[in-house]
Design a protein around this motif. Sequence first.
Motif, short mmCIF file in Angstrom:
data_model
loop_
_atom_site.label_atom_id
_atom_site.label_comp_id
_atom_site.label_asym_id
_atom_site.label_seq_id
_atom_site.Cartn_x
_atom_site.Cartn_y
_atom_site.Cartn_z
N UNK A 1 0.86 -1.19 0.00
CA UNK A 1 0.00 0.00 0.00
C UNK A 1 0.89 1.24 0.00
N UNK A 2 0.72 2.11 -0.99
CA UNK A 2 1.54 3.31 -1.10
C UNK A 2 0.75 4.59 -0.82
N UNK A 3 -0.57 4.49 -0.84
CA UNK A 3 -1.43 5.62 -0.48
C UNK A 3 -2.74 5.04 0.03
N UNK A 4 -3.30 5.65 1.07
CA UNK A 4 -4.49 5.04 1.66
C UNK A 4 -5.45 6.08 2.21
N UNK A 5 -6.74 5.79 1.97
CA UNK A 5 -7.81 6.54 2.63
C UNK A 5 -8.71 5.55 3.37
N UNK A 6 -8.13 4.41 3.77
CA UNK A 6 -8.86 3.36 4.47
C UNK A 6 -8.08 2.99 5.73
N UNK A 7 -8.71 3.07 6.89
CA UNK A 7 -8.01 2.89 8.17
C UNK A 7 -7.46 1.48 8.37
N UNK A 8 -8.04 0.49 7.73
CA UNK A 8 -7.57 -0.89 7.90
C UNK A 8 -6.39 -1.23 7.00
N UNK A 9 -6.04 -0.31 6.12
CA UNK A 9 -4.98 -0.59 5.15
C UNK A 9 -3.98 0.56 5.14
N UNK A 10 -3.12 0.65 6.15
CA UNK A 10 -2.17 1.76 6.23
C UNK A 10 -1.08 1.66 5.18
N UNK A 11 -0.45 2.76 4.91
CA UNK A 11 0.68 2.79 3.97
C UNK A 11 1.77 1.84 4.47
N UNK A 12 2.30 1.04 3.57
CA UNK A 12 3.33 0.07 3.91
C UNK A 12 2.82 -1.34 4.10
N UNK A 13 1.52 -1.51 4.28
CA UNK A 13 0.94 -2.85 4.49
C UNK A 13 1.10 -3.68 3.21
N UNK A 14 1.44 -4.97 3.39
CA UNK A 14 1.58 -5.88 2.26
C UNK A 14 0.29 -6.68 2.09
#
Length: 315
Positions: free
Chosen positions: A47-60
């Motif tokens: 994840x390189x950009x996020x507007x979803x709280x369950x999927x933060x930046x950096x998550x694989x």
Amino acid sequence: MRVCFRWGHVIDEEISIEALYLTVDPYQRVFPVEVGQTPVGQQVARVVESRHSDYPVGKLLLAQVGCRDKTVLDPTEKNRYFIHPFTPPKTVYNLQELGDVSPSLYLGVFGMPGLTGYFGVLDKCQPKPGEVVLVSTAAGAVGSVVGQIAKIKGATVIGSAGSKEKCDWLKEVGFDHVFNYKETSVEDALKEFAPDGVDCYFDNVGGDYAITVLNNMRQNGRFCACGQISQYSLKEKKPVQDILNVIMLRELVVTGHMVYPNLDRFDSARQEMAQWIKEGKLKYKETIREDFLKLPDAMMEIFQGTAIGKLLVKA
């Protein structure tokens, strides 16, 4: 139906992911696409950009978004990209925690190929101590798992592959007998290694190879039809005609095999395989090609038989 994926800035509840590893599998040949369309396939992405709280930046994530390097999507949506009975119902999945392992393994031994082998050999072949198990394309991501698990269960395992390098590796991981099908016919190999017949056959090839094995199976043998790599590019497929042999003479159990009906068992299967890897009972190999733009070459390579183990592209 609205377009599921796009590229650009994210809006509310969306994420932007970037591919780290992309899978290359024979089944992709079954689903041709038009020029400009995205070929089917899985990837491990960050994840390189996020507007979803369950999927933060950096998550694989493990993502079913096809052969794309960058994707914007709603991670809660169902899989709308590749609709087929044997595909996963969701678009993205979290990577199961299995210790310090490479993310690439979630496309290989811990991914669709490894799990296909795991459930296929245990549920469909059900090898028993002392039985003879034959595996075609045994040096691939599926076949190598099948053969090693059959060995764990006490079977005598025969594997075929298409090069000396592959055959040597199969011997290293514990296959009892190995033959190069380009140099030795299936018929001759079975006469030498299984003169009394085969109890279980895990088929990744189809065609004449599979027909030959059917005629060399023991009574009540199990035939697991998983792949048909010899047939994927043919306009006219090779039919299996000797049904009398299957039904009446040998009473064989012939089953097709797809992995995703076992989705609720994936976590426990990965845990067991991870333990076998720690114990040295299950080994794997990866062939990784660098650069997203190498994907077309890698797709060709999967049918040229040059890769050992799981073939991947590192983006």
